[in-house]
Design a protein around this motif. Structure first.
Motif, PDB file in Angstrom:
ATOM      1  N   GLY A 111       0.847  -1.181   0.000  1.00 19.60           N
ATOM      2  CA  GLY A 111       0.000   0.000   0.000  1.00 19.60           C
ATOM      3  C   GLY A 111       0.887   1.236   0.000  1.00 19.60           C
ATOM      4  N   PHE A 112       0.332   2.393  -0.424  1.00 22.32           N
ATOM      5  CA  PHE A 112       1.163   3.591  -0.576  1.00 22.32           C
ATOM      6  C   PHE A 112       0.389   4.825  -0.156  1.00 22.32           C
ATOM      7  CE2 PHE A 112       3.022   7.004  -3.268  1.00 22.32           C
ATOM      8  CZ  PHE A 112       4.344   6.914  -2.851  1.00 22.32           C
ATOM      9  N   ALA A 113       1.068   5.686   0.617  1.00 23.48           N
ATOM     10  CA  ALA A 113       0.494   6.983   1.006  1.00 23.48           C
ATOM     11  C   ALA A 113       1.622   8.004   0.974  1.00 23.48           C
ATOM     12  CB  ALA A 113      -0.128   6.903   2.399  1.00 23.48           C
ATOM     13  N   PHE A 114       1.348   9.189   0.400  1.00 16.87           N
ATOM     14  CA  PHE A 114       2.390  10.207   0.209  1.00 16.87           C
ATOM     15  C   PHE A 114       1.764  11.573   0.450  1.00 16.87           C
ATOM     16  CE2 PHE A 114       5.632  11.981  -3.076  1.00 16.87           C
ATOM     17  CZ  PHE A 114       6.404  12.478  -2.038  1.00 16.87           C
ATOM     18  N   ARG A 115       2.274  12.277   1.471  1.00 21.41           N
ATOM     19  CA  ARG A 115       1.678  13.561   1.820  1.00 21.41           C
ATOM     20  C   ARG A 115       2.703  14.418   2.570  1.00 21.41           C
ATOM     21  NH1 ARG A 115      -2.539  11.338   3.655  1.00 21.41           N
ATOM     22  NH2 ARG A 115      -2.071  11.429   5.883  1.00 21.41           N
ATOM     23  N   ASN A 116       2.764  15.709   2.199  1.00 20.41           N
ATOM     24  CA  ASN A 116       3.623  16.679   2.887  1.00 20.41           C
ATOM     25  C   ASN A 116       5.089  16.233   2.965  1.00 20.41           C
ATOM     26  OD1 ASN A 116       1.301  18.222   3.376  1.00 20.41           O
ATOM     27  ND2 ASN A 116       0.907  17.159   5.312  1.00 20.41           N
ATOM     28  N   GLY A 117       5.558  15.638   1.881  1.00 18.53           N
ATOM     29  CA  GLY A 117       6.972  15.262   1.825  1.00 18.53           C
ATOM     30  C   GLY A 117       7.330  13.993   2.564  1.00 18.53           C
ATOM     31  N   ILE A 118       6.329  13.262   3.081  1.00 20.25           N
ATOM     32  CA  ILE A 118       6.577  11.994   3.774  1.00 20.25           C
ATOM     33  C   ILE A 118       5.814  10.888   3.042  1.00 20.25           C
ATOM     34  CG2 ILE A 118       6.417  10.722   5.945  1.00 20.25           C
ATOM     35  CD1 ILE A 118       6.318  13.353   7.414  1.00 20.25           C
ATOM     36  N   ALA A 119       6.482   9.781   2.784  1.00 17.01           N
ATOM     37  CA  ALA A 119       5.836   8.641   2.119  1.00 17.01           C
ATOM     38  C   ALA A 119       5.855   7.439   3.048  1.00 17.01           C
ATOM     39  CB  ALA A 119       6.547   8.296   0.820  1.00 17.01           C
ATOM     40  N   ARG A 150      -7.522  -7.398  -4.698  1.00 14.80           N
ATOM     41  CA  ARG A 150      -8.098  -6.081  -4.411  1.00 14.80           C
ATOM     42  C   ARG A 150      -8.341  -5.915  -2.916  1.00 14.80           C
ATOM     43  NH1 ARG A 150     -13.276  -4.889  -7.780  1.00 14.80           N
ATOM     44  NH2 ARG A 150     -14.054  -6.618  -6.516  1.00 14.80           N
ATOM     45  N   LYS A 151      -8.787  -6.975  -2.261  1.00 19.59           N
ATOM     46  CA  LYS A 151      -9.034  -6.924  -0.812  1.00 19.59           C
ATOM     47  C   LYS A 151      -7.733  -6.658  -0.055  1.00 19.59           C
ATOM     48  CE  LYS A 151      -9.310 -10.700   1.610  1.00 19.59           C
ATOM     49  NZ  LYS A 151      -9.707 -11.988   2.200  1.00 19.59           N
ATOM     50  N   TYR A 152      -6.688  -7.388  -0.428  1.00 17.10           N
ATOM     51  CA  TYR A 152      -5.390  -7.191   0.221  1.00 17.10           C
ATOM     52  C   TYR A 152      -4.857  -5.774  -0.026  1.00 17.10           C
ATOM     53  CZ  TYR A 152      -4.804 -12.175   1.287  1.00 17.10           C
ATOM     54  OH  TYR A 152      -4.940 -13.442   1.789  1.00 17.10           O
ATOM     55  N   LEU A 153      -5.004  -5.277  -1.274  1.00 16.47           N
ATOM     56  CA  LEU A 153      -4.490  -3.946  -1.610  1.00 16.47           C
ATOM     57  C   LEU A 153      -5.224  -2.863  -0.814  1.00 16.47           C
ATOM     58  CD1 LEU A 153      -2.625  -2.191  -3.296  1.00 16.47           C
ATOM     59  CD2 LEU A 153      -4.323  -2.199  -5.122  1.00 16.47           C
ATOM     60  N   GLN A 154      -6.535  -3.038  -0.634  1.00 17.71           N
ATOM     61  CA  GLN A 154      -7.308  -2.074   0.145  1.00 17.71           C
ATOM     62  C   GLN A 154      -6.831  -2.046   1.599  1.00 17.71           C
ATOM     63  OE1 GLN A 154     -11.525  -2.750  -0.015  1.00 17.71           O
ATOM     64  NE2 GLN A 154     -12.035  -0.897   1.117  1.00 17.71           N
ATOM     65  N   ILE A 155      -6.568  -3.238   2.162  1.00 20.58           N
ATOM     66  CA  ILE A 155      -6.052  -3.323   3.538  1.00 20.58           C
ATOM     67  C   ILE A 155      -4.699  -2.625   3.633  1.00 20.58           C
ATOM     68  CG2 ILE A 155      -5.152  -4.912   5.293  1.00 20.58           C
ATOM     69  CD1 ILE A 155      -7.267  -6.944   4.331  1.00 20.58           C
ATOM     70  N   ALA A 156      -3.828  -2.872   2.643  1.00 21.07           N
ATOM     71  CA  ALA A 156      -2.483  -2.289   2.646  1.00 21.07           C
ATOM     72  C   ALA A 156      -2.542  -0.767   2.521  1.00 21.07           C
ATOM     73  CB  ALA A 156      -1.645  -2.887   1.519  1.00 21.07           C
ATOM     74  N   ASN A 157      -3.393  -0.263   1.631  1.00 20.30           N
ATOM     75  CA  ASN A 157      -3.513   1.195   1.454  1.00 20.30           C
ATOM     76  C   ASN A 157      -4.074   1.871   2.711  1.00 20.30           C
ATOM     77  OD1 ASN A 157      -2.471   1.746  -1.128  1.00 20.30           O
ATOM     78  ND2 ASN A 157      -4.331   1.016  -2.122  1.00 20.30           N
ATOM     79  N   ASN A 158      -5.065   1.242   3.321  1.00 18.82           N
ATOM     80  CA  ASN A 158      -5.636   1.801   4.558  1.00 18.82           C
ATOM     81  C   ASN A 158      -4.592   1.871   5.669  1.00 18.82           C
ATOM     82  OD1 ASN A 158      -8.126   2.068   3.347  1.00 18.82           O
ATOM     83  ND2 ASN A 158      -8.970   0.181   4.205  1.00 18.82           N
ATOM     84  N   ASN A 159      -3.784   0.823   5.766  1.00 22.38           N
ATOM     85  CA  ASN A 159      -2.732   0.800   6.784  1.00 22.38           C
ATOM     86  C   ASN A 159      -1.633   1.808   6.478  1.00 22.38           C
ATOM     87  OD1 ASN A 159      -2.853  -1.457   9.014  1.00 22.38           O
ATOM     88  ND2 ASN A 159      -3.798  -2.325   7.184  1.00 22.38           N
ATOM     89  N   ALA A 160      -1.323   2.004   5.192  1.00 20.78           N
ATOM     90  CA  ALA A 160      -0.316   3.002   4.812  1.00 20.78           C
ATOM     91  C   ALA A 160      -0.773   4.398   5.218  1.00 20.78           C
ATOM     92  CB  ALA A 160      -0.047   2.931   3.309  1.00 20.78           C
ATOM     93  N   GLU A 161      -2.053   4.705   4.967  1.00 18.10           N
ATOM     94  CA  GLU A 161      -2.606   6.010   5.342  1.00 18.10           C
ATOM     95  C   GLU A 161      -2.557   6.206   6.860  1.00 18.10           C
ATOM     96  OE1 GLU A 161      -3.676   8.671   3.896  1.00 18.10           O
ATOM     97  OE2 GLU A 161      -3.631   8.060   1.787  1.00 18.10           O
ATOM     98  N   ASN A 162      -2.946   5.174   7.593  1.00 13.97           N
ATOM     99  CA  ASN A 162      -2.956   5.254   9.052  1.00 13.97           C
ATOM    100  C   ASN A 162      -1.545   5.422   9.604  1.00 13.97           C
ATOM    101  OD1 ASN A 162      -4.371   4.891  11.701  1.00 13.97           O
ATOM    102  ND2 ASN A 162      -3.040   3.108  11.799  1.00 13.97           N
ATOM    103  N   SER A 163      -0.579   4.660   9.062  1.00 10.17           N
ATOM    104  CA  SER A 163       0.811   4.748   9.523  1.00 10.17           C
ATOM    105  C   SER A 163       1.407   6.110   9.209  1.00 10.17           C
ATOM    106  CB  SER A 163       1.662   3.646   8.871  1.00 10.17           C
ATOM    107  OG  SER A 163       1.206   2.373   9.243  1.00 10.17           O
TER     108      SER A 163
END
Length: 610
Positions: free
Chosen positions: A260-268, A354-367
């Motif tokens: 999963g991937f999350a990128f915001r304010n210079g932190i990924a 798709r289920k696994y990717l959704q879990i990974a993306n949600n966890n990336a956002e939370n982390s």
């Protein structure tokens, strides 16, 4: 491969003679440090793109302004360029590259090929003969799995030296967590090896088959009126079913990594879920170091290559990715060559993926959100500490020392490092302290500081703030060491003295040299930062001390005597009742041990009593 370089950088002159072949380029700043490493299918086109008149990317503009020199390495293919680029990034850790902070190898569970195989934790090269299961995302997940398996399969997990020296079952046997293969008569080789096979099946994810096998064994034992064995099988089945219930995600994927991937304010944040043999082995969050102006595709591609090419990581056949990037096909080819089998990327658009990717993306956002909140908190603590200490410039790096020992034995000093993002674990150090009076913490502190800060000229990473856990005595050791250093090289040194009740919040901060105390409120964020690094240095010192103490415990004092191998050591311990009995034995008693003789008995006795 061919290397080219220019002593004084002039991009027009450099480009004039640059080849159009594939390769890797390195950019240097005025100090001669590598500030960027890049790869290219066509070196001339790629390098020329940095010096166009219309470059909108702020990161590229800043990078170009800092280039003083460049060199290139020509390779035979684009794939080779990917591999070489990864090696250079790992070696130089350039300022303007995306750099994966955590590139260490992942741990495995290992079943050895001994007569009585051992179940154990393994990290590093797979040199030992046996079967490896994993990799697991963290050492914690391996140890949790080993603890669970110890309750299910009575297989030894002890060190070989401990196993060979046993003459009677240990506590693990009494707790029904080992079948005591070290002592004859407690378990047959056939029964032990059957448990090893069942454990291997369990680690491959074949839980249902393991339970079916155990059910069959239980029924056979009942028919043969062997009710004790039937009860053991029943308990194993019950424990296995509990483990099955505890697995938080189950699926049908044999071998799959999902990011999963999350990128915001210079932190990924990249969040990985790792599946092997239909089991989720665990998950982990990664926060790579990102230069300003980086884009999400660049960040994820760099992470992916550095993660899998770091060595000793199993590259799965299927990888679910959260975003497309420009060189997906080439990266697939690189990973396939490295894994020596076909590796394919999936975008997670169907069913289970798709289920696994959704879990990974949600966890990336939370982390990512947690990391940002933590960074805000740490930044506020640094700012407050700078105000307390009345500093004109910011604290970019701080280090803290602590000492740990047991009654003066196996003394270890720790050096813990924080930067403005918090703990910098890659720079942590421990020092084994020798040659001092046991229990002399002052001498231990002096030795550690001397070894860490050798001279003002060759220390590239000097701290802005040095914290010593202790009062004026420990502080004086740092004062003595830095006394003759140039003023511009000396770090600011403070000691942390505990209050009389030793409760958190009652610490006293002391300036070095003047020994003036610093007034700090118990709820001050600056004091919380000092407590954090102090507690971390204390934890790290204890961890290092325990590791050293364990090594001494598991190392036989007879190992250093020539002519005393494992079999003779075992005989000596067996006939004299262990090391304590051997030390009490006379030369004549030692000589009676089979295979020893009088000459060797004299050597052993003199060694133990010297």
């Amino acid at each position: 491969m061919l290397e080219n370089s220019s002593p004084a950088f002039n991009h027009e002159h450099f480009l004039k003679y640059l080849t159009g072949e594939p390769g890797v380029y390195r950019m240097y700043d005025v100090r001669g440090d590598v500030i960027y490493v890049g790869k290219a299918k066509n070196l001339k086109k790629r390098v020329a793109s940095y010096f166009r008149k219309t470059v909108d990317n702020v990161k590229t503009q800043t990078l170009v302004n800092n280039i003083v020199d460049m060199d290139v390495t020509i390779v035979s293919s684009e794939t080779e360029a990917f591999l070489l680029e990864n090696n250079y990034i790992k070696k130089y850790r350039p300022r303007y590259n995306v750099v994966l902070r955590d590139d260490k190898s992942y741990p495995f569970i290992f079943i050895s090929e001994h007569e009585h195989p051992r179940l154990s934790f393994h990290r590093g090269p797979k040199k030992k003969k046996g079967e490896y299961f994993g990799p697991y995302p963290s050492a914690w997940s391996v140890r949790e799995s080993l603890r669970s398996m110890q309750k299910i399969f009575p297989i030894r997990q002890c060190e070989d030296s401990y196993y060979r020296a046993r003459s009677r079952p240990c506590l693990q046997y009494q707790m029904k967590r080992c079948s005591a293969p070290c002592v004859k008569g407690f378990v047959s080789d056939e029964d032990y090896n059957e448990q090893v096979k069942l454990a291997a099946m369990f680690l491959r994810g074949k839980n249902t088959q393991v339970i079916s096998t155990l059910v069959g064994r239980m029924e056979d034992a009942s028919v043969n009126l062997n009710f004790e064995a039937a009860a053991r099988y029943r308990d194993q089945i019950s424990a296995l079913r509990k483990v099955q219930e505890q697995q938080f995600v189950s699926g049908t994927q044999q071998e799959l990594d999902v990011f999963g991937f999350a990128f915001r304010n210079g932190i990924a944040c990249i969040f990985g879920i790792f599946i092997r043999d239909n089991q989720v082995l665990g998950s982990k969050s990664f926060f790579p170091k990102i230069p300003k102006g980086s884009i999400d595709k660049e960040v994820f591609e760099s992470f992916l290559l550095q993660f899998y090419l770091a060595g000793n990581k199993l590259i799965p056949q299927q990888i679910v990715i959260p975003i497309k990037f420009d060189e997906m096909h080439t990266v697939e080819v690189v990973l396939s060559q490295e894994a020596k089998r076909k590796v394919k990327f999936y975008e997670g658009v169907r069913d289970e993926k798709r289920k696994y990717l959704q879990i990974a993306n949600n966890n990336a956002e939370n982390s990512l959100e947690t990391q940002q909140n933590q960074q805000k908190s740490i930044f506020a603590r640094f700012t407050h500490l700078e105000k307390i200490l009345e500093l004109d410039s910011p604290i970019k790096r701080m280090e803290c020392f602590d000492i740990s020992h047991t009654s003066g034995e196996q003394t270890v000093a720790s050096c813990v490092v924080f930067d403005r993002n918090g703990p910098l674990k890659s720079d942590y150090r421990t020092f084994n302290i020798d040659g001092i009076t046991p229990g002399d913490d002052y001498a231990a502190m002096a030795q550690a500081i001397k070894r860490r800060y050798k001279s003002p000229t060759n220390d590239a990473k000097l701290p802005d703030l040095l914290i010593i856990d202790g009062g004026k005595g420990q502080l004086s050791q740092a004062e003595s060491h830095f006394k003759d250093w140039p003023e511009d090289k000396k770090p600011l040194i403070i000691g942390v003295a505990k209050g009389t009740s030793r409760k958190p919040g009652l610490e006293t901060l002391i300036y070095a040299y003047s020994h003036e105390t610093i007034a700090v409120d118990f709820d001050s964020p600056g004091l919380h930062l000092v407590q954090h690094i102090r507690d971390e240095s204390h934890r790290f010192a204890i961890t290092g001390h325990r590791a050293r103490r364990h090594k001494v415990k598991t190392t036989s004092p007879l190992q250093d005597i020539p002519g005393i191998g494992p079999k003779k050591r075992q005989m000596l311990y067996k006939y004299t009742g262990g090391l304590h009995g051997l030390k009490k034995a006379s030369k004549a008693e030692i000589a009676k041990v089979p295979g020893i003789g009088q000459d060797l008995a004299d050597i052993i006795y003199d060694y133990l009593h010297s």
